[in-house]
Design an enzyme around this catalytic site. Structure first.
Site, PDB file in Angstrom:
ATOM      1  N   GLY A 136       0.840  -1.638  -0.158  1.00  0.00           N
ATOM      2  CA  GLY A 136      -0.294  -0.534  -0.209  1.00  0.00           C
ATOM      3  C   GLY A 136       0.826   1.180  -0.392  1.00  0.00           C
ATOM      4  O   GLY A 136       2.081   1.411  -0.405  1.00  0.00           O
ATOM      5  N   ARG A 155      -2.859  -8.553  -1.822  1.00  0.00           N
ATOM      6  CA  ARG A 155      -3.551  -9.536  -2.044  1.00  0.00           C
ATOM      7  C   ARG A 155      -4.144  -9.492  -3.563  1.00  0.00           C
ATOM      8  O   ARG A 155      -4.745  -9.933  -4.199  1.00  0.00           O
ATOM      9  CB  ARG A 155      -5.180  -9.124  -0.632  1.00  0.00           C
ATOM     10  CG  ARG A 155      -4.761  -9.134  -0.131  1.00  0.00           C
ATOM     11  CD  ARG A 155      -6.296  -9.055   0.918  1.00  0.00           C
ATOM     12  NE  ARG A 155      -6.386  -7.642   0.445  1.00  0.00           N
ATOM     13  CZ  ARG A 155      -7.457  -6.900   1.658  1.00  0.00           C
ATOM     14  NH1 ARG A 155      -7.742  -7.252   1.747  1.00  0.00           N
ATOM     15  NH2 ARG A 155      -7.093  -5.399   1.417  1.00  0.00           N
ATOM     16  N   ARG A 194       0.764  -4.398  12.449  1.00  0.00           N
ATOM     17  CA  ARG A 194       0.231  -4.713  13.481  1.00  0.00           C
ATOM     18  C   ARG A 194       0.721  -6.293  14.070  1.00  0.00           C
ATOM     19  O   ARG A 194       1.225  -6.787  13.070  1.00  0.00           O
ATOM     20  CB  ARG A 194      -0.987  -4.557  13.157  1.00  0.00           C
ATOM     21  CG  ARG A 194      -1.836  -3.500  12.438  1.00  0.00           C
ATOM     22  CD  ARG A 194      -2.741  -2.572  14.128  1.00  0.00           C
ATOM     23  NE  ARG A 194      -3.221  -1.611  13.615  1.00  0.00           N
ATOM     24  CZ  ARG A 194      -2.893  -0.376  13.091  1.00  0.00           C
ATOM     25  NH1 ARG A 194      -1.650   0.079  13.220  1.00  0.00           N
ATOM     26  NH2 ARG A 194      -3.593   0.443  12.788  1.00  0.00           N
ATOM     27  N   GLU A 206       0.091  -5.278  22.867  1.00  0.00           N
ATOM     28  CA  GLU A 206       0.714  -4.173  23.186  1.00  0.00           C
ATOM     29  C   GLU A 206      -0.789  -3.637  24.173  1.00  0.00           C
ATOM     30  O   GLU A 206      -1.821  -3.683  24.374  1.00  0.00           O
ATOM     31  CB  GLU A 206       0.142  -3.448  21.540  1.00  0.00           C
ATOM     32  CG  GLU A 206       0.735  -2.191  22.326  1.00  0.00           C
ATOM     33  CD  GLU A 206       1.140  -1.592  20.040  1.00  0.00           C
ATOM     34  OE1 GLU A 206       1.056  -0.072  20.526  1.00  0.00           O
ATOM     35  OE2 GLU A 206       1.621  -2.239  19.624  1.00  0.00           O
ATOM     36  N   HIS A 255       5.517   1.759  19.405  1.00  0.00           N
ATOM     37  CA  HIS A 255       4.296   1.944  18.930  1.00  0.00           C
ATOM     38  C   HIS A 255       5.616   3.149  18.328  1.00  0.00           C
ATOM     39  O   HIS A 255       4.111   4.444  18.355  1.00  0.00           O
ATOM     40  CB  HIS A 255       3.620   1.520  19.447  1.00  0.00           C
ATOM     41  CG  HIS A 255       1.856   1.906  18.363  1.00  0.00           C
ATOM     42  ND1 HIS A 255       1.221   0.397  18.409  1.00  0.00           N
ATOM     43  CD2 HIS A 255       2.224   2.105  17.221  1.00  0.00           C
ATOM     44  CE1 HIS A 255       0.399   0.909  17.253  1.00  0.00           C
ATOM     45  NE2 HIS A 255       0.825   1.931  15.819  1.00  0.00           N
TER      46      HIS A 255
END
Length: 321
Positions: free
Chosen positions: A156, A178, A239, A268, A286
């Site tokens: 992306g 994908r 993630r 997390e 993060h």
């Protein structure tokens, strides 16, 4: 005048657009803990707008308890923590902050990669602990990135930005998605589309930039690590649950991969103790979007969305529900 509740302190400059015209309550748990649904219900008493972060569980229970709530403005790109169907059912608008953190997160991925490849944290500790007595020929040997293969999972905006930076290092880029990326994008970053198995087998660095969903949960598991090069590095700024952390700990301990740079974690803010113990793992709390400019723009995007909704504008920027 609306009542806006922010669950965390944000950069003041970014919030100036609502401080003057509305009541803004900024909260922060004194012990630094994350909040439960009950905590959020208590905080949102009388609130028209909730300005939330990824750690806040925005659920059906919250919407049912606070029927006066008009909007959730998420200070993040992801909305994994928000029940979007429940928001729609209760006629609560939901917005987020897309596209703003692409470069900051791509930079963070490269910071983790370079730190892991050249063992920067270990070198820093070595000097601070007073152990640097002379130049050594084999001390803290790292990995060169030039002419190596970078495998990107999720091409992306952020994945593409990471690939673009790889051009400066003379790396070959392969990617898995994908759906195949636009051929123009492939040419711009000199990237080649491959299956996940081939990416894992051939990449010297695997960098994760895919969303977390049912398909990507534990995408990198024990079988995936067994498929990687023993010299490979893993970088995750996507993630945490995309990686099976227990399997990662085992892979590192068994020498199936050489190291990792992690900005996100499966549970997390808890971090698997096996990762903390690993000398070859670089850990960050993060920080993907953690630049002053990016975090200010994120707040400004939230404010723009809130203002548009409260003023009854025909279009609310970055609205998902």
């Amino acid at each position: 005048m609306a009542h806006i509740v922010s669950t965390r302190p944000l950069i003041d400059e970014g919030l100036s657009g609502v401080r003057d015209d509305h009541t803004l309550t900024v909260c922060d748990p004194p012990d630094g803990s994350t909040r439960s649904v009950d905590d959020l219900i208590a905080l949102t008493d009388g609130a028209d707008v909730l300005l939330s972060v990824l750690a806040d569980p925005i659920t059906e229970e919250l919407f049912a308890a606070r029927p006066e709530l008009q909007m959730v403005a998420q200070y993040a790109v992801g909305v994994d923590n928000i029940d979007l169907d429940a928001a729609a059912a209760h006629d609560v608008a939901v917005t987020h902050t897309p596209d703003v953190l692409t470069d900051a997160t791509a930079d963070q991925a490269w910071a983790l990669l370079l730190a892991a490849a050249r063992r920067v944290p270990a070198a820093d500790r070595y000097v601070r602990e007073g152990r640097f007595e002379r130049w050594e020929t084999t001390l803290l040997m790292g990995t060169e990135l030039s002419r190596k293969t970078l495998g990107i999972v999720g091409m992306g905006r952020i994945g593409t930005a990471v690939a673009r930076r790889a051009l400066g290092f003379g790396m070959e880029v392969v990617y898995h998605n994908r759906t195949r990326a636009n051929p123009t994008v492939e040419r711009q970053v000199n990237a080649r589309y491959v299956g996940l198995d081939e990416l894992l087998k051939t990449s010297d660095v695997v960098s994760l930039h895919c969303p977390h969903n049912e398909d990507s949960h534990h995408l990198l598991d024990a079988a995936a690590f067994a498929n990687m090069k023993a010299s490979a590095l893993l970088v995750n700024t996507a993630r945490g649950p995309v990686v099976d952390e227990a399997a990662l700990v085992d892979a590192l301990a068994n020498g199936e991969i050489a190291g990792a740079g992690l900005d996100v974690f499966e549970e997390e803010p808890d971090v698997h103790p096996g990762l903390v113990e690993q000398e070859r793992v670089v850990l960050a709390p993060h920080l993907g979007s953690a630049t002053t400019g990016t975090r200010t723009r994120m707040a400004q995007m939230c404010v723009a969305s809130i203002t548009a909704l409260l003023e009854g504008a025909d279009h609310v920027p970055h609205r998902l529900v």
